[in-house]
Design a protein around this motif. Structure first.
Motif, PDB file in Angstrom:
ATOM      1  N   THR A 165     -15.871  98.812  15.663  1.00 14.36           N
ATOM      2  CA  THR A 165     -15.850  97.353  15.531  1.00 14.36           C
ATOM      3  C   THR A 165     -15.098  96.944  14.272  1.00 14.36           C
ATOM      4  N   PRO A 166     -14.186  95.981  14.363  1.00 15.97           N
ATOM      5  CA  PRO A 166     -13.557  95.444  13.143  1.00 15.97           C
ATOM      6  C   PRO A 166     -14.622  94.859  12.233  1.00 15.97           C
ATOM      7  N   MET A 167     -14.457  95.027  10.932  1.00 12.93           N
ATOM      8  CA  MET A 167     -15.462  94.570   9.982  1.00 12.93           C
ATOM      9  C   MET A 167     -15.166  93.147   9.502  1.00 12.93           C
ATOM     10  N   GLN A 168     -16.223  92.337   9.432  1.00 11.66           N
ATOM     11  CA  GLN A 168     -16.066  90.987   8.900  1.00 11.66           C
ATOM     12  C   GLN A 168     -15.830  91.045   7.402  1.00 11.66           C
ATOM     13  N   THR A 169     -15.177  90.016   6.885  1.00 14.07           N
ATOM     14  CA  THR A 169     -14.794  90.019   5.475  1.00 14.07           C
ATOM     15  C   THR A 169     -15.619  89.034   4.650  1.00 14.07           C
ATOM     16  N   ASN A 170     -16.664  88.471   5.267  1.00 15.16           N
ATOM     17  CA  ASN A 170     -17.542  87.545   4.550  1.00 15.16           C
ATOM     18  C   ASN A 170     -18.955  87.693   5.115  1.00 15.16           C
ATOM     19  N   GLY A 171     -19.861  86.851   4.660  1.00  9.31           N
ATOM     20  CA  GLY A 171     -21.243  86.988   5.076  1.00  9.31           C
ATOM     21  C   GLY A 171     -21.690  86.030   6.156  1.00  9.31           C
ATOM     22  N   TYR A 172     -20.758  85.320   6.808  1.00  6.79           N
ATOM     23  CA  TYR A 172     -21.186  84.297   7.756  1.00  6.79           C
ATOM     24  C   TYR A 172     -20.438  84.303   9.089  1.00  6.79           C
ATOM     25  N   ASP A 173     -19.451  85.155   9.273  1.00  8.64           N
ATOM     26  CA  ASP A 173     -18.652  85.127  10.504  1.00  8.64           C
ATOM     27  C   ASP A 173     -19.122  86.100  11.580  1.00  8.64           C
ATOM     28  N   CYS A 174     -20.314  86.663  11.428  1.00  5.75           N
ATOM     29  CA  CYS A 174     -20.775  87.641  12.415  1.00  5.75           C
ATOM     30  C   CYS A 174     -20.810  87.055  13.827  1.00  5.75           C
ATOM     31  N   GLY A 175     -21.249  85.789  13.954  1.00  7.95           N
ATOM     32  CA  GLY A 175     -21.291  85.154  15.262  1.00  7.95           C
ATOM     33  C   GLY A 175     -19.911  85.000  15.873  1.00  7.95           C
ATOM     34  N   LEU A 176     -18.919  84.715  15.046  1.00  4.07           N
ATOM     35  CA  LEU A 176     -17.540  84.627  15.536  1.00  4.07           C
ATOM     36  C   LEU A 176     -17.064  85.979  16.055  1.00  4.07           C
ATOM     37  N   TYR A 177     -17.445  87.053  15.369  1.00  2.00           N
ATOM     38  CA  TYR A 177     -17.066  88.391  15.830  1.00  2.00           C
ATOM     39  C   TYR A 177     -17.723  88.704  17.165  1.00  2.00           C
ATOM     40  N   VAL A 178     -18.967  88.285  17.346  1.00  2.85           N
ATOM     41  CA  VAL A 178     -19.631  88.477  18.636  1.00  2.85           C
ATOM     42  C   VAL A 178     -18.842  87.774  19.736  1.00  2.85           C
ATOM     43  N   MET A 179     -18.426  86.542  19.476  1.00  2.00           N
ATOM     44  CA  MET A 179     -17.655  85.789  20.459  1.00  2.00           C
ATOM     45  C   MET A 179     -16.314  86.456  20.742  1.00  2.00           C
ATOM     46  N   ALA A 180     -15.618  86.840  19.675  1.00  2.21           N
ATOM     47  CA  ALA A 180     -14.295  87.433  19.838  1.00  2.21           C
ATOM     48  C   ALA A 180     -14.359  88.766  20.574  1.00  2.21           C
ATOM     49  N   ILE A 181     -15.355  89.572  20.246  1.00  2.00           N
ATOM     50  CA  ILE A 181     -15.523  90.860  20.928  1.00  2.00           C
ATOM     51  C   ILE A 181     -15.871  90.631  22.395  1.00  2.00           C
ATOM     52  N   ALA A 182     -16.760  89.679  22.648  1.00  4.13           N
ATOM     53  CA  ALA A 182     -17.135  89.372  24.033  1.00  4.13           C
ATOM     54  C   ALA A 182     -15.908  88.960  24.839  1.00  4.13           C
TER      55      ALA A 182
END
Length: 241
Positions: A165-182
């Motif tokens: 999984t690509p790693m997020q670069t801040n502490g708040y974009d985890c939900g965006l990564y879930v969306m993008a991965i989905a």
């Protein structure tokens, strides 16, 4: 989960969009403008958008965050959980996506501070957990896997892995990564690369590596805002005619 529930009603709680069975309120716009941690309403909204935008019938299921959370933390016996899971018809699906939240307290509606995604590819008997903060949510994802596994045909054949999984670069974009991965996983399926892989290198992992990077993930906030405003305009137009 950080869903905004439990507050007194006010202007920020006014419903602005209904989309499928997903609903957004005015305060969700401020969350999208960021930089803020996404709530379950926004993830449900995007999952609904992905499902409505595909023509796969019953093959693909994107489970709402609230339902995935309920399955993982179901308070009753497994026989009662079966009544909750049965309508999902998991064994006849090809691809099922479950958002994972780290809230351990079912009584705390706004608990949790991290999202990840558990992907089940039924033909290959594979559960892959994708976490943009390493393995932070791994215990929660494994717990969800063990809760779900008995409801598949030949559950002993399913395996759990931590997917790249690509790693997020801040502490708040985890939900965006879930969306993008989905979205990447669904696109991989749409493009026909959905046969049971001989090894992990032949599944959607390569797509994530090739197509998902921080700038593209960050752009999702703007994409979602545009979609919400478009739906708001469409609703207003219908209401005035």
């Amino acid at each position: 989960m950080a869903s905004g529930r439990g507050r007194g009603r006010g202007e920020d709680d006014d419903r602005i969009v209904s989309y499928g069975d997903a609903t957004l309120v005015r305060s969700d716009l401020a969350i999208l403008r960021g930089p803020y941690y996404l709530n379950d309403r926004l993830i449900h909204f995007f999952f609904t958008h992905l499902e409505l935008g595909c023509d796969e019938g019953d093959n693909i299921l994107l489970v709402p965050p609230s339902l995935a959370f309920l399955i993982a933390h179901f308070p009753g016996p497994s026989s009662s959980l079966a009544d909750v899971v049965a309508p999902l018809a998991l064994s006849r699906r090809k691809l099922v996506l479950f958002p994972v939240n780290d809230n351990p307290d079912v009584t705390l509606a706004e608990g949790g501070s991290h999202w990840s995604l558990l992907v089940c590819h039924v033909p290959s008997r594979l559960f892959a957990h994708h976490d943009s903060s390493g393995r932070l949510n791994s215990p929660h994802a494994r717990h969800l896997f063990h809760s779900l596994n008995p409801f598949f045909i030949s559950p002993q054949d399913f395996r759990y892995i931590e997917g790249p999984t690509p790693m997020q670069t801040n502490g708040y974009d985890c939900g965006l990564y879930v969306m993008a991965i989905a979205r990447c996983v669904c696109q991989w399926y749409y493009q026909g690369k959905n046969k049971a892989p001989d090894d992990d290198k032949e599944n959607w992992f390569a797509v994530l590596s090739d197509q998902l990077y921080a700038n593209k993930v960050h752009e999702l906030r703007g994409e979602l805002l545009s979609l919400v405003f478009s739906l708001m305009t469409e609703t207003e137009s219908k209401n005035t005619t």
